[in-house]
Write a protein that holds these residues in place. Structure first.
Motif, PDB file in Angstrom:
ATOM      1  N   SER A   2      30.406  40.931   6.300  1.00  0.00           N
ATOM      2  CA  SER A   2      30.187  39.682   6.999  1.00  0.00           C
ATOM      3  C   SER A   2      28.698  39.356   7.005  1.00  0.00           C
ATOM      4  O   SER A   2      27.855  40.232   7.151  1.00  0.00           O
ATOM      5  CB  SER A   2      30.696  39.782   8.436  1.00  0.00           C
ATOM      6  OG  SER A   2      32.078  40.036   8.451  1.00  0.00           O
ATOM      7  N   PRO A   4      25.413  38.090   8.739  1.00  0.00           N
ATOM      8  CA  PRO A   4      24.988  38.060  10.141  1.00  0.00           C
ATOM      9  C   PRO A   4      24.588  36.665  10.588  1.00  0.00           C
ATOM     10  O   PRO A   4      24.189  35.812   9.786  1.00  0.00           O
ATOM     11  CB  PRO A   4      23.794  39.014  10.164  1.00  0.00           C
ATOM     12  CG  PRO A   4      23.282  39.033   8.762  1.00  0.00           C
ATOM     13  CD  PRO A   4      24.489  38.845   7.892  1.00  0.00           C
ATOM     14  N   THR A   5      24.706  36.445  11.898  1.00  0.00           N
ATOM     15  CA  THR A   5      24.279  35.179  12.482  1.00  0.00           C
ATOM     16  C   THR A   5      22.823  34.907  12.115  1.00  0.00           C
ATOM     17  O   THR A   5      21.990  35.804  12.099  1.00  0.00           O
ATOM     18  CB  THR A   5      24.427  35.238  14.010  1.00  0.00           C
ATOM     19  OG1 THR A   5      25.802  35.440  14.330  1.00  0.00           O
ATOM     20  CG2 THR A   5      23.942  33.962  14.661  1.00  0.00           C
ATOM     21  N   VAL A  80      24.832  30.618   9.258  1.00  0.00           N
ATOM     22  CA  VAL A  80      25.901  31.223  10.044  1.00  0.00           C
ATOM     23  C   VAL A  80      25.573  31.190  11.534  1.00  0.00           C
ATOM     24  O   VAL A  80      24.462  31.540  11.949  1.00  0.00           O
ATOM     25  CB  VAL A  80      26.140  32.682   9.605  1.00  0.00           C
ATOM     26  CG1 VAL A  80      27.152  33.372  10.530  1.00  0.00           C
ATOM     27  CG2 VAL A  80      26.636  32.725   8.160  1.00  0.00           C
ATOM     28  N   VAL A  81      26.550  30.766  12.334  1.00  0.00           N
ATOM     29  CA  VAL A  81      26.476  30.843  13.793  1.00  0.00           C
ATOM     30  C   VAL A  81      27.752  31.506  14.300  1.00  0.00           C
ATOM     31  O   VAL A  81      28.756  31.583  13.593  1.00  0.00           O
ATOM     32  CB  VAL A  81      26.316  29.444  14.433  1.00  0.00           C
ATOM     33  CG1 VAL A  81      24.994  28.810  14.029  1.00  0.00           C
ATOM     34  CG2 VAL A  81      27.478  28.536  14.070  1.00  0.00           C
ATOM     35  N   GLU A  82      27.708  31.980  15.540  1.00  0.00           N
ATOM     36  CA  GLU A  82      28.891  32.618  16.117  1.00  0.00           C
ATOM     37  C   GLU A  82      29.985  31.591  16.374  1.00  0.00           C
ATOM     38  O   GLU A  82      31.170  31.857  16.161  1.00  0.00           O
ATOM     39  CB  GLU A  82      28.523  33.328  17.424  1.00  0.00           C
ATOM     40  CG  GLU A  82      27.705  34.589  17.239  1.00  0.00           C
ATOM     41  CD  GLU A  82      28.506  35.717  16.610  1.00  0.00           C
ATOM     42  OE1 GLU A  82      29.751  35.682  16.675  1.00  0.00           O
ATOM     43  OE2 GLU A  82      27.884  36.622  16.037  1.00  0.00           O
ATOM     44  N   ASP A  83      29.600  30.424  16.856  1.00  0.00           N
ATOM     45  CA  ASP A  83      30.557  29.387  17.225  1.00  0.00           C
ATOM     46  C   ASP A  83      29.905  28.035  16.939  1.00  0.00           C
ATOM     47  O   ASP A  83      28.881  27.697  17.536  1.00  0.00           O
ATOM     48  CB  ASP A  83      30.922  29.523  18.702  1.00  0.00           C
ATOM     49  CG  ASP A  83      31.986  28.534  19.150  1.00  0.00           C
ATOM     50  OD1 ASP A  83      31.725  27.320  19.099  1.00  0.00           O
ATOM     51  OD2 ASP A  83      33.079  28.984  19.577  1.00  0.00           O
ATOM     52  N   ARG A  86      29.767  25.519  20.029  1.00  0.00           N
ATOM     53  CA  ARG A  86      28.758  25.903  21.017  1.00  0.00           C
ATOM     54  C   ARG A  86      27.354  25.673  20.463  1.00  0.00           C
ATOM     55  O   ARG A  86      26.446  25.265  21.196  1.00  0.00           O
ATOM     56  CB  ARG A  86      28.934  27.365  21.429  1.00  0.00           C
ATOM     57  CG  ARG A  86      30.039  27.573  22.435  1.00  0.00           C
ATOM     58  CD  ARG A  86      29.765  28.797  23.305  1.00  0.00           C
ATOM     59  NE  ARG A  86      29.527  30.004  22.526  1.00  0.00           N
ATOM     60  CZ  ARG A  86      30.456  30.917  22.246  1.00  0.00           C
ATOM     61  NH1 ARG A  86      31.697  30.744  22.665  1.00  0.00           N
ATOM     62  NH2 ARG A  86      30.161  31.993  21.547  1.00  0.00           N
ATOM     63  N   ALA A  87      27.170  25.977  19.169  1.00  0.00           N
ATOM     64  CA  ALA A  87      25.856  25.777  18.560  1.00  0.00           C
ATOM     65  C   ALA A  87      25.469  24.302  18.579  1.00  0.00           C
ATOM     66  O   ALA A  87      24.313  23.948  18.855  1.00  0.00           O
ATOM     67  CB  ALA A  87      25.845  26.315  17.133  1.00  0.00           C
ATOM     68  N   ARG A 126      30.562  28.556  10.317  1.00  0.00           N
ATOM     69  CA  ARG A 126      31.273  29.797  10.597  1.00  0.00           C
ATOM     70  C   ARG A 126      32.444  29.888   9.643  1.00  0.00           C
ATOM     71  O   ARG A 126      33.282  28.994   9.595  1.00  0.00           O
ATOM     72  CB  ARG A 126      31.789  29.831  12.043  1.00  0.00           C
ATOM     73  CG  ARG A 126      32.405  31.181  12.435  1.00  0.00           C
ATOM     74  CD  ARG A 126      31.325  32.232  12.531  1.00  0.00           C
ATOM     75  NE  ARG A 126      31.846  33.575  12.762  1.00  0.00           N
ATOM     76  CZ  ARG A 126      31.093  34.667  12.817  1.00  0.00           C
ATOM     77  NH1 ARG A 126      29.776  34.557  12.660  1.00  0.00           N
ATOM     78  NH2 ARG A 126      31.605  35.847  13.007  1.00  0.00           N
ATOM     79  N   SER A 132      35.730  36.210   5.620  1.00  0.00           N
ATOM     80  CA  SER A 132      34.738  37.048   6.294  1.00  0.00           C
ATOM     81  C   SER A 132      34.233  38.205   5.451  1.00  0.00           C
ATOM     82  O   SER A 132      33.201  38.787   5.743  1.00  0.00           O
ATOM     83  CB  SER A 132      35.318  37.597   7.605  1.00  0.00           C
ATOM     84  OG  SER A 132      36.442  38.421   7.335  1.00  0.00           O
TER      85      SER A 132
END
Length: 269
Positions: A2, A4-5, A80-83, A86-87, A126, A132
């Motif tokens: 994967s 990384p953010t 890449v972001v986690e969400d 939300r970003a 994402r 992934s």
């Protein structure tokens, strides 16, 4: 593995002449291509650009609605972001702009089109669960891959505070550029160097991200840029470490950059 953010994972060119752009970058950068149907638009094709057997970027026609509103050919990067949702909310609260609300790309992932407070555009992204796992990153300097990311934006302290809060980027160190201020090298949350950021000079009309594509030899690449109808607008110049860079425009007016390793026998350390 994967990604990384905070990692750039994809690059996309929107252009007024896809066929001409494919021929140009195929010659200059060495990319090969493959096509795939656009998700939800089976009559339209999305072109994948490959370095060896790895897809590294995509190319599509500049949408008519974008062109009608003054949009011009250009490159955009996906980070890449986690969400993504939300970003986008966090970015807007920090003074950024959401140009396209979060949306799904079926089978690929979720993205949005946004700009930082100074106006530089990028895409939070994402990947879908089935996307992934992928190959390990190519070694630094691999031809056809992006070797450097450069932000020409607001004050470097403001830029790093914004991206640090959103993506976890951190300062590596500053290089003094005299009247132009500091050139700040930055790293991702994993400590890997990503690129540099600087204050946009007053004569540059807007803030933007610039992507440096790796080529094996600069002299040959410059010849191909000119032969293909492109224009070198800055360089060649040697940067710390001995690599050589140029900034250029492709025949449709999209800005890009190239970076090549030190020439053998140059004596660069």
């Amino acid at each position: 593995m994967s990604d990384p953010t905070g990692t750039f994972v994809w690059y996309e060119l929107m252009t007024s002449d896809p066929a001409a752009a494919l021929a140009f970058y195929g010659s200059v950068v060495g990319w090969t291509t493959s096509g795939m149907p656009m998700p939800g638009k089976p009559d339209e094709t999305y072109t994948m650009l490959h370095a060896g057997d790895r897809p590294v970027a995509g190319l599509m026609a500049l949408p008519e609605d974008v062109a009608s509103q003054g949009g011009r050919p250009g490159w955009i990067g996906y980070v890449v972001v986690e969400d993504v949702d939300r970003a986008a909310e966090k970015l807007a609260a920090a003074g950024g702009t959401v140009h396209r609300q979060p949306a799904d790309i079926p089978g690929v992932g979720r993205f949005a089109v946004v700009a930082d407070p100074a106006g530089a555009v990028f895409c939070p992204f994402r990947g879908a669960p089935e996307m992934s796992e992928g190959p390990a990153p190519a070694p630094m300097g691999t031809p056809g891959h992006v070797g450097w990311h450069e932000l020409m934006g607001g004050e470097v302290d403001d830029s790093l505070a914004f991206y640090g809060g959103l993506l976890g980027w951190t300062k590596e160190h500053d290089m003094d550029m005299g009247p132009m201020g500091a050139y700040r090298l930055f790293a991702g949350p994993d400590g890997q160097m990503i690129g540099g950021m600087m204050r946009r000079p007053s004569e540059v009309p807007q803030s933007f991200w610039l992507y440096y594509f790796n080529v094996p030899a600069m002299d040959a690449a410059i010849e191909k840029v000119k032969a293909g109808g492109g224009q070198v607008i800055n360089g060649p110049m040697e940067v710390p470490g001995g690599s050589t860079i140029i900034q250029a425009l492709d025949p449709q007016g999209a800005m890009f950059a190239l970076v090549a390793p030190p020439a053998q026998g140059s004596g660069a350390q």
